[in-house]
Design a protein around this motif. Sequence first.
Motif, PDB file in Angstrom:
ATOM      1  N   THR A  96     -31.542  65.454  28.837  1.00  0.00           N
ATOM      2  CA  THR A  96     -31.768  64.417  27.824  1.00  0.00           C
ATOM      3  C   THR A  96     -32.306  63.149  28.497  1.00  0.00           C
ATOM      4  OG1 THR A  96     -29.631  63.294  27.997  1.00  0.00           O
ATOM      5  CG2 THR A  96     -29.709  65.284  26.624  1.00  0.00           C
ATOM      6  N   ILE A  97     -32.667  62.162  27.671  1.00  0.00           N
ATOM      7  CA  ILE A  97     -33.135  60.879  28.214  1.00  0.00           C
ATOM      8  C   ILE A  97     -31.975  59.922  28.474  1.00  0.00           C
ATOM      9  CG2 ILE A  97     -35.438  61.028  27.171  1.00  0.00           C
ATOM     10  CD1 ILE A  97     -34.426  58.976  25.042  1.00  0.00           C
ATOM     11  N   ASP A  98     -30.732  60.406  28.433  1.00  0.00           N
ATOM     12  CA  ASP A  98     -29.582  59.515  28.619  1.00  0.00           C
ATOM     13  C   ASP A  98     -29.373  59.151  30.098  1.00  0.00           C
ATOM     14  OD1 ASP A  98     -27.206  58.152  28.655  1.00  0.00           O
ATOM     15  OD2 ASP A  98     -25.986  59.954  28.426  1.00  0.00           O
ATOM     16  N   TYR A  99     -29.877  57.999  30.485  1.00  0.00           N
ATOM     17  CA  TYR A  99     -29.664  57.464  31.842  1.00  0.00           C
ATOM     18  C   TYR A  99     -29.030  56.082  31.749  1.00  0.00           C
ATOM     19  CZ  TYR A  99     -32.261  61.366  33.656  1.00  0.00           C
ATOM     20  OH  TYR A  99     -32.646  62.643  33.976  1.00  0.00           O
ATOM     21  N   LEU A 100     -28.249  55.888  30.681  1.00  0.00           N
ATOM     22  CA  LEU A 100     -27.611  54.596  30.433  1.00  0.00           C
ATOM     23  C   LEU A 100     -26.765  54.179  31.638  1.00  0.00           C
ATOM     24  CD1 LEU A 100     -27.551  52.841  27.809  1.00  0.00           C
ATOM     25  CD2 LEU A 100     -25.319  53.797  27.387  1.00  0.00           C
ATOM     26  N   MET A 101     -25.870  55.068  32.081  1.00  0.00           N
ATOM     27  CA  MET A 101     -24.971  54.740  33.186  1.00  0.00           C
ATOM     28  C   MET A 101     -25.755  54.573  34.492  1.00  0.00           C
ATOM     29  SD  MET A 101     -21.897  54.057  34.024  1.00  0.00           S
ATOM     30  CE  MET A 101     -20.850  54.599  32.667  1.00  0.00           C
ATOM     31  N   ALA A 102     -26.732  55.434  34.700  1.00  0.00           N
ATOM     32  CA  ALA A 102     -27.523  55.386  35.942  1.00  0.00           C
ATOM     33  C   ALA A 102     -28.183  54.021  36.114  1.00  0.00           C
ATOM     34  CB  ALA A 102     -28.590  56.485  35.910  1.00  0.00           C
ATOM     35  N   ILE A 103     -28.813  53.529  35.062  1.00  0.00           N
ATOM     36  CA  ILE A 103     -29.519  52.241  35.145  1.00  0.00           C
ATOM     37  C   ILE A 103     -28.518  51.100  35.169  1.00  0.00           C
ATOM     38  CG2 ILE A 103     -31.134  50.714  33.929  1.00  0.00           C
ATOM     39  CD1 ILE A 103     -32.623  53.239  33.012  1.00  0.00           C
ATOM     40  N   MET A 131     -25.464  44.479  29.733  1.00  0.00           N
ATOM     41  CA  MET A 131     -26.440  45.519  30.076  1.00  0.00           C
ATOM     42  C   MET A 131     -27.569  44.987  30.959  1.00  0.00           C
ATOM     43  SD  MET A 131     -25.263  48.307  28.870  1.00  0.00           S
ATOM     44  CE  MET A 131     -26.614  49.487  28.751  1.00  0.00           C
ATOM     45  N   GLN A 164     -19.507  56.427  26.329  1.00  0.00           N
ATOM     46  CA  GLN A 164     -19.691  55.709  27.591  1.00  0.00           C
ATOM     47  C   GLN A 164     -20.008  54.242  27.282  1.00  0.00           C
ATOM     48  OE1 GLN A 164     -23.105  57.322  29.713  1.00  0.00           O
ATOM     49  NE2 GLN A 164     -24.233  57.676  27.829  1.00  0.00           N
ATOM     50  N   LEU A 165     -19.560  53.355  28.140  1.00  0.00           N
ATOM     51  CA  LEU A 165     -19.756  51.910  27.949  1.00  0.00           C
ATOM     52  C   LEU A 165     -19.396  51.531  26.507  1.00  0.00           C
ATOM     53  CD1 LEU A 165     -23.159  51.468  29.870  1.00  0.00           C
ATOM     54  CD2 LEU A 165     -20.865  51.114  30.763  1.00  0.00           C
ATOM     55  N   PHE A 207     -37.768  53.678  35.517  1.00  0.00           N
ATOM     56  CA  PHE A 207     -36.329  53.629  35.822  1.00  0.00           C
ATOM     57  C   PHE A 207     -35.831  52.198  36.021  1.00  0.00           C
ATOM     58  CE2 PHE A 207     -32.521  54.392  38.476  1.00  0.00           C
ATOM     59  CZ  PHE A 207     -31.882  55.314  37.658  1.00  0.00           C
ATOM     60  N   LEU A 262     -26.371  59.792  21.277  1.00  0.00           N
ATOM     61  CA  LEU A 262     -26.748  61.166  21.608  1.00  0.00           C
ATOM     62  C   LEU A 262     -25.747  62.157  21.011  1.00  0.00           C
ATOM     63  CD1 LEU A 262     -29.034  62.251  23.490  1.00  0.00           C
ATOM     64  CD2 LEU A 262     -27.298  62.500  25.234  1.00  0.00           C
ATOM     65  N   ARG A 271     -30.215  61.485  39.241  1.00  0.00           N
ATOM     66  CA  ARG A 271     -31.478  62.217  39.090  1.00  0.00           C
ATOM     67  C   ARG A 271     -31.640  63.325  40.132  1.00  0.00           C
ATOM     68  NH1 ARG A 271     -35.833  57.433  38.907  1.00  0.00           N
ATOM     69  NH2 ARG A 271     -34.458  56.610  40.527  1.00  0.00           N
ATOM     70  N   GLN A 312     -37.993  56.246  27.618  1.00  0.00           N
ATOM     71  CA  GLN A 312     -37.921  56.967  28.892  1.00  0.00           C
ATOM     72  C   GLN A 312     -36.483  57.323  29.274  1.00  0.00           C
ATOM     73  OE1 GLN A 312     -40.546  57.497  31.391  1.00  0.00           O
ATOM     74  NE2 GLN A 312     -42.110  56.939  29.893  1.00  0.00           N
ATOM     75  N   ARG A 313     -35.535  56.383  29.004  1.00  0.00           N
ATOM     76  CA  ARG A 313     -34.190  56.537  29.561  1.00  0.00           C
ATOM     77  C   ARG A 313     -33.065  56.169  28.595  1.00  0.00           C
ATOM     78  NH1 ARG A 313     -34.912  59.586  34.201  1.00  0.00           N
ATOM     79  NH2 ARG A 313     -36.762  58.849  35.271  1.00  0.00           N
ATOM     80  N   GLY A 314     -33.379  56.032  27.320  1.00  0.00           N
ATOM     81  CA  GLY A 314     -32.334  55.728  26.340  1.00  0.00           C
ATOM     82  C   GLY A 314     -31.607  54.424  26.594  1.00  0.00           C
ATOM     83  N   TYR A 315     -32.318  53.445  27.188  1.00  0.00           N
ATOM     84  CA  TYR A 315     -31.653  52.211  27.614  1.00  0.00           C
ATOM     85  C   TYR A 315     -31.990  51.056  26.674  1.00  0.00           C
ATOM     86  CZ  TYR A 315     -29.258  49.239  31.000  1.00  0.00           C
ATOM     87  OH  TYR A 315     -28.363  48.416  31.622  1.00  0.00           O
ATOM     88  N   PHE A 349     -36.655  65.497  28.030  1.00  0.00           N
ATOM     89  CA  PHE A 349     -37.902  65.493  28.797  1.00  0.00           C
ATOM     90  C   PHE A 349     -37.814  66.515  29.920  1.00  0.00           C
ATOM     91  CE2 PHE A 349     -37.199  63.220  32.901  1.00  0.00           C
ATOM     92  CZ  PHE A 349     -35.860  62.937  32.748  1.00  0.00           C
TER      93      PHE A 349
END
Lengths: 272, 272
Positions: B144-151, A60, A138-139, A102, A148, B178, A27-30, B33
């Motif tokens: 993209t599904i990149d929400y690494l920083m967001a989460i 993380m 990032q990170l 999320f 990515l 988002r 869902q979120r690449g996490y 997505f």
Amino acid sequence: MAKWVFLNDAFVEEEKASLHFRDLSFQRGYGIFDFFRLIGNAPLFLEDHLDRFFSSAEKMHLEPPVDRADFKTIISQLIQKNDLPGTGIRLSLTGGYSEDGFTLARPNLVISQHYFTLPTKEQLQTGIKLISHPYQRQLSQIKTIDYLMAIWLQPLRIKHNADDILYHQNGVVSECPRSNFFLVTTDEKIITPLDDVLKGITRKKLLDMAGRHYPVEQRAVTMDDVKAAREAFITSTTKQILPVRQIDQVQFGKHDIADHLQQLFTAFIKAQ
Amino acid sequence: MAKWVFLNDAFVEEEKASLHFRDLSFQRGYGIFDFFRLIGNAPLFLEDHLDRFFSSAEKMHLEPPVDRADFKTIISQLIQKNDLPGTGIRLSLTGGYSEDGFTLARPNLVISQHYFTLPTKEQLQTGIKLISHPYQRQLSQIKTIDYLMAIWLQPLRIKHNADDILYHQNGVVSECPRSNFFLVTTDEKIITPLDDVLKGITRKKLLDMAGRHYPVEQRAVTMDDVKAAREAFITSTTKQILPVRQIDQVQFGKHDIADHLQQLFTAFIKAQ
């Protein structure tokens, strides 16, 4: 393919090792992971990889479902059950099955075994070609699943007939997508970026080992350093120490110090 | 949970909608997505979302396994089979099952239906609180599904008792993880960042609509603009037009223009 994979709390056949689409990796690449080699059926630098895996997980906000002792037991059982000497083992931990897509949930753990190829004799003899690309991960100090940019850049790499990519930003070099980057200066000093890179296990072992033979420095490395260098090479679990013959228009005529380090490293692995 | 999910070439029960761990979303965080609302059982702005989905796919070197007409048929069938009016539909496309865990393979497609919540009456009345964080999304114009920083930032958001995060870099504001970000200046002009953001569908509709009532400008928006602004608000498919009452230490006393836009937008949706 391996026969068995460990999924959360049990060994399952590899073809059945699936995750529901609600997992936050999908869902979120996490997620995070780590990867180590087997020499024969013996894990190489296991303690270092476990250190980094648990550190990545903590940074993380992911709690592994089993503790360090259990990890070792499961890895040992997986090695026995699959009996695939010389392959690699990947430890993966995701954000889990999130109801709202999320919010972090209970992490999913996958321990899987993978074939991989070491550099070819030709690559070791002639060195590889890199192209540079402006980007900062990032990170970057955490081994996340975020590749990515690395995958997105593959058509560009192929177009330039290059073997890998070198990230840099504002003139400062960081790393390759899956390797650490080193230069050998004309006065035979070994330098490698200190900040904003993933600290590889091979990088760490190499710095220890090389420091007994050459001056070694971890510091900011610039594109000007690249142009002035005697040699360049990259390191990773699957690449070991791999000489670089070219970065963009810059050619390196020599790789004898990289070769020397590769010999030392091979001997070091044999002595484990 | 919905009853049915479309997975690659067939409808499957949601609890069986799994992907193998070799998928590049799990291995490397690689996928795209899109997400749209249903008004009753009718998709809202479907053509815009399909435009963006196919654009994201192309930019990420991912070929959808079905064409646009088939997408519409499948979405229509999914809506009929699940009969969950007022929910949302997510179209997801991943890097596929990669043998080496890095090279793009045949993409996996998932079309799934999800519950979501619109902003509460209280949020609409009082506005939300944002905290700023220095960050620029990578490949920001692609969904993209990149929400690494967001989460990863959620614990910080919670610590500051904030509702969401506002990304900025070198003094220039981009977006929320988002949502798109807007300011209303003291002379009642509506401004929003032009570059390095994901161009939201609600953003696009709002710009069209607001332009009939207020001067509208897409341009670089700075943290100084934030401090000088009369109002701030964010937009997204699930948030619509949501007023912001505070960003870091900056408070906004008014949100009547945001309210006006929200009324216009609600009427616009009803007219679809």
